[in-house]
Design a protein around this motif. Structure first.
Motif, PDB file in Angstrom:
ATOM      1  N   PRO A   1      -2.944   2.482   3.143  1.00  0.00           N
ATOM      2  CA  PRO A   1      -3.045   1.314   4.023  1.00  0.00           C
ATOM      3  C   PRO A   1      -1.874   1.238   5.011  1.00  0.00           C
TER       4      PRO A   1
ATOM      5  N   GLU B   1       4.744   3.206   8.336  1.00  0.00           N
ATOM      6  CA  GLU B   1       5.256   1.862   8.076  1.00  0.00           C
ATOM      7  C   GLU B   1       4.385   1.169   7.044  1.00  0.00           C
ATOM      8  N   GLY B   2       5.040   0.638   6.010  1.00  0.00           N
ATOM      9  CA  GLY B   2       4.319  -0.135   4.998  1.00  0.00           C
ATOM     10  C   GLY B   2       4.444  -1.607   5.340  1.00  0.00           C
ATOM     11  N   GLY B   3       5.220  -2.314   4.568  1.00  0.00           N
ATOM     12  CA  GLY B   3       5.448  -3.730   4.862  1.00  0.00           C
ATOM     13  C   GLY B   3       6.582  -3.909   5.836  1.00  0.00           C
ATOM     14  N   ASP B   4       7.111  -5.140   5.865  1.00  0.00           N
ATOM     15  CA  ASP B   4       8.183  -5.401   6.818  1.00  0.00           C
ATOM     16  C   ASP B   4       9.554  -5.398   6.184  1.00  0.00           C
TER      17      ASP B   4
ATOM     18  N   ARG C   1      -5.370  10.530   2.661  1.00  0.00           N
ATOM     19  CA  ARG C   1      -4.579   9.850   1.635  1.00  0.00           C
ATOM     20  C   ARG C   1      -5.060   8.419   1.381  1.00  0.00           C
ATOM     21  N   ASN C   2      -5.957   7.923   2.199  1.00  0.00           N
ATOM     22  CA  ASN C   2      -6.446   6.541   2.034  1.00  0.00           C
ATOM     23  C   ASN C   2      -5.301   5.545   1.925  1.00  0.00           C
TER      24      ASN C   2
ATOM     25  N   PHE D   1       8.342  12.482  16.494  1.00  0.00           N
ATOM     26  CA  PHE D   1       8.652  11.439  15.516  1.00  0.00           C
ATOM     27  C   PHE D   1       7.332  11.109  14.823  1.00  0.00           C
TER      28      PHE D   1
ATOM     29  N   ILE E   1       2.122   0.393  -5.212  1.00  0.00           N
ATOM     30  CA  ILE E   1       1.904   0.467  -3.757  1.00  0.00           C
ATOM     31  C   ILE E   1       1.882   1.917  -3.271  1.00  0.00           C
ATOM     32  N   HIS E   2       1.308   2.081  -2.103  1.00  0.00           N
ATOM     33  CA  HIS E   2       1.343   3.371  -1.402  1.00  0.00           C
ATOM     34  C   HIS E   2       2.704   3.417  -0.692  1.00  0.00           C
ATOM     35  N   GLU E   3       3.612   4.191  -1.203  1.00  0.00           N
ATOM     36  CA  GLU E   3       4.953   4.203  -0.619  1.00  0.00           C
ATOM     37  C   GLU E   3       4.940   4.965   0.716  1.00  0.00           C
TER      38      GLU E   3
ATOM     39  N   LEU F   1       7.225   6.494   2.254  1.00  0.00           N
ATOM     40  CA  LEU F   1       7.952   7.767   2.200  1.00  0.00           C
ATOM     41  C   LEU F   1       7.132   8.860   1.502  1.00  0.00           C
ATOM     42  N   MET F   2       6.279   8.446   0.558  1.00  0.00           N
ATOM     43  CA  MET F   2       5.368   9.418  -0.083  1.00  0.00           C
ATOM     44  C   MET F   2       4.399   9.968   0.968  1.00  0.00           C
TER      45      MET F   2
ATOM     46  N   LYS G   1       0.763   2.210   8.140  1.00  0.00           N
ATOM     47  CA  LYS G   1       0.496   2.508   9.554  1.00  0.00           C
ATOM     48  C   LYS G   1       1.167   3.821   9.955  1.00  0.00           C
TER      49      LYS G   1
END
Lengths: 515, 515
Positions: free
Chosen positions: A399, A249-252, A396-397, A245, A264-266, A268-269, A401
């Motif tokens: 942010p 994870e970006g935001g909540d 990819r820098n 797996f 934003i850094h998506e 899924l990207m 997780k």
């Protein structure tokens, strides 16, 4: 540690079959003829037995049919008792379904027949539960009524695995009926939860390894298929499976692509880039070091490939695949059996329905797995995957997780085709089918062989009798009358062959390596 | 072509309000004072009206509540009639639900008040249906009982869109109550299906463009929000949305990763590579030519950005995003409003559930969308995307089938902030709020503005009165008392401003460009 057979050793019925002359290797031909004639003459009886077993809807997947599995276990136990075997139906308790309901687990049958310490002891593993089947799924006949059409016996479980279990029993039965002594001790382990993950089996094996399995010389599993429709095979390896797996994870919360798209850094990207870094378009895995421990192909094994019967075009047609990555039989089989492969299965957390939803998913989990081969070490593979993904991600820098985990890791299994056991099986096949078997591996993971080998530390042979087109798990599952009857003969011939192995079986080293 | 108002022109009630002195620009201050005082004095009545409207659960999404939408439409029609407007509730027939059930569509209300050909004619669009809301979703108050807490009026529809519709009506009502003549003709178009996709509206606009809309000078939409919690805004642009499906198909059935992993070109591998080729880690779209037609930022527009009130930290906190791709306000707004963005939404056909399934999916469809801006042409964007994907795919030498489609393409919308209409709105805002509005765009796609402009060929202004924290579509939706009452005033002030535009409104060119 529970030891179910401890008490039984004192009460079991001793087999007292007359030992006939003619058991020596030189005269086995006449003996074989007698045995094979009996089997041919009793085809109808053997098919009647199979029909009776197929008629039991012992589907272990659907809880509502659990009572049928129980009934099937009782049938199998009676069948073994009729052979003269001592039978212990081990209660495994119950399991809990996702809805909270508790269901009883079917017992595991431990049977034994013969206990002469001078004879080799062979343990046969099989299962008598089946996959679900309904006429309306596309069956041409009622799946629970064994129906013969053009020499094929159609019915759920005919090949997976009721047919092979009965073929083994038929072979033992033939010796009994002919009053032939068999210088082999038999053990049986028959379960009813194989299609539902063999719940409880591993624990039982652990508990029995010093008891039931202590005097076992080897284990026979006949729960897979030949590679060809016509040519018999022996299976000596399966690939492992390391499932991964990779979570980003970006935001909540999921975001609107209008209000956040472009700033934003998506997640899924990021995930798509990670998944795209795993394999190149030629199918080569891009994870550094991943091929380092792959066992080199020996000249001996390469030769095995030359004679293997495998129809690329047919494999293509059956799968709907237009073109394979490789064009030769050898290259294809090597990449299925001897090299690792990496497949991407999907993504959890992203939009997956038909239509459009212009969402930026907050947390996505990519799922992929590596079929690993000897001598790839699971913990090394895990580390290589983690390092590679972290490396790609760091460039990819982002942010977001990153989390990588390996929720499942099954080891590969491989046996030595030069083991006397394989040689015995090979001779039996040659006797019955008139040709040498293909020595094949399986690209997929069959945990049962590995499980038995790891826990009991006994050698394992996978000895299929079903042909490539048997349709395990599929609609119109079948075993041909030919495969069922010749399969019975081949097991009988195998008993004779292994009876000659007295002394040889203990000579080889332990089967357990790091793979 | 149906023309609902054809007959009504001969029977409508002529407005005969006394024309008071004091309508000239020089003395509007005293007039405004009178109007604003009236509005302040009647706050409770206006809030009572809003409470009555919010109490109707006019949720257009849930079929079971359709009768409440119908009741809401009747309430809105009575309200307009009470103003003295001629009202035609246009029956739009019914629509079919996925389960086959037919449901009546709510009527669209077409209203008019005043028909002096010397006066400008302003058409107000609004909707009185709402998004679903249930107390247990996390509302602190009953969503259908307008509740004032600390100066905020909580309730479903308070800001989206019942509050703004009533604010407009309150403003007209104020002129009537004060017996002030308004040298403006009003038209109203009020629908009840906005939250469910404005079913039937487009067809009605087509039918009415030569009738109801023939004498309309411009259309006011007050169905979005300010960018700030405090500072008013006028919206002059929205991005478009071009949604893409990229499908990669291998065989006709999913395959087992053990039996096929390593020997086939997996469709999901191809798709992941295609998706990974779209955007680089800095958010820059990699499709050749995609930025070619993007309108250059003018010095004038750049200046607008400097004064815009926008709190990056708050936007981050509200979204849960830790870091944006850009750090300055200007860069962020530019990338939301003036540059295209590409977001990947998900994949259909792959494994998407929790857990593991070691499948090689046969056919997978990637979903992504491009928010495009003036003057990107949809058909060119489509061609660029197709060419890029085909180019990337061809380099993979995959035997799989690639299919690219654009199932949805909504154009961007942009208005000229120097249009007299925007200037009038700006002056009204300055009068009421004491400061110039932010001139903002919206990164998302609001098809309604584009729809009205495209079909009626009239200029459109988006004139929000709700603050950034109003919580449209969310739990605890609200409009502050301040915004509702000052919003009523700003609309009244706007009427006075546009009454001064006589003659100017026809001078500018048609609003329809290629975007």
């Amino acid at each position: 540690m529970l030891c179910y057979f401890r008490g039984l050793y004192t009460v079991h019925l001793t087999l007292e079959l007359p030992f006939k002359e003619g058991m020596s290797s030189s005269s086995s031909s006449a003996l074989e003829t007698e045995i094979f004639q009996y089997i041919d003459l009793h085809q109808s009886d053997f098919i009647k037995d199979l029909k009776e077993w197929v008629a039991v809807e012992s589907d272990s997947v659907q809880p509502v049919l659990r009572k049928e599995v129980m009934r099937m276990m009782a049938l199998a136990a009676s069948k073994l008792e009729a052979l003269g075997a001592t039978v212990n139906s081990v209660n495994l308790g119950s399991h809990q379904l996702p809805d909270g309901q508790h269901l009883p687990l079917p017992p595991v049958i431990l049977g034994e027949l013969g206990k002469d310490p001078q004879n080799p002891t062979v343990c046969f593993y099989g299962h008598v539960d089946v996959q679900p089947a309904r006429r309306e799924d596309g069956w041409k006949t009622d799946p629970y009524t064994l129906t013969e059409i053009d020499g094929n016996l159609y019915g759920r479980g005919s090949t997976d695995n009721k047919g092979p279990v009965l073929a083994w029993i038929n072979a033992v039965e033939t010796f009994r009926a002919l009053k032939l002594a068999i210088p082999v001790n038999f053990k049986f382990i028959i379960e009813g939860m194989e299609e539902a993950g063999s719940l409880g089996l591993e624990k039982l094996l652990e508990e029995e390894k010093q008891c039931f399995f202590s005097d076992v010389d080897f284990i026979v599993i006949s729960d897979n298929l030949w590679l060809s429709k016509k040519k018999p095979a022996l299976t000596y390896g399966t690939r492992g499976n390391a499932c991964f797996f990779v979570e980003v994870e970006g935001g909540d919360k999921d975001l609107h692509s209008g209000t956040f798209g472009g700033i934003i850094h998506e997640p899924l990207m990021d995930l798509v880039a990670l998944l795209d870094s795993l394999v190149d378009p030629t199918g080569h895995i891009q994870i550094p070091g991943i091929y380092d421990s792959v066992a080199a192909l020996t000249e001996e094994e390469r030769k095995l490939y030359e004679s293997i019967e495998y129809d690329i075009e047919e494999h293509k047609n059956n799968s709907g695949v237009k073109k394979f990555l490789y064009s030769s039989k050898e290259e294809i089989l090597l990449h299925l059996w001897c090299y690792p492969s990496l497949s991407i299965h999907g993504i959890e957390g992203a939009f997956h329905e038909p239509g459009i939803k212009t969402v930026i998913p907050a947390k996505v989990i990519g799922k992929f797995s590596i079929r690993q081969v000897p001598y790839m070490d699971l913990s090394v593979v895990k580390q290589q995957v983690e390092e590679h993904l972290k490396n790609v991600f760091s460039k990819r820098n982002s942010p977001n997780k990153l989390k990588v985990s390996m929720p499942l890791g099954a080891k590969p299994w491989v046996a030595d085709v030069n083991d006397p056991l394989y040689k015995a099986a090979r001779r039996a096949i040659k006797t019955v089918f008139g040709e040498d078997p293909d020595f094949i591996r399986d690209g997929s993971t069959i945990p049962i062989a590995r499980l038995f080998q790891s826990i009991t530390q006994k050698r394992v042979i996978m000895f299929p009798i079903g042909a490539a087109d048997a349709g395990e798990h599929s609609q119109n599952e079948k075993i041909s009358r030919h495969n069922y009857i010749e399969g019975t003969k081949v097991f009988a011939a195998f008993f004779l062959e292994i009876s000659k192995l007295r002394g040889q079986l203990h000579e080889t080293s332990s089967p357990e390596t790091n793979n």
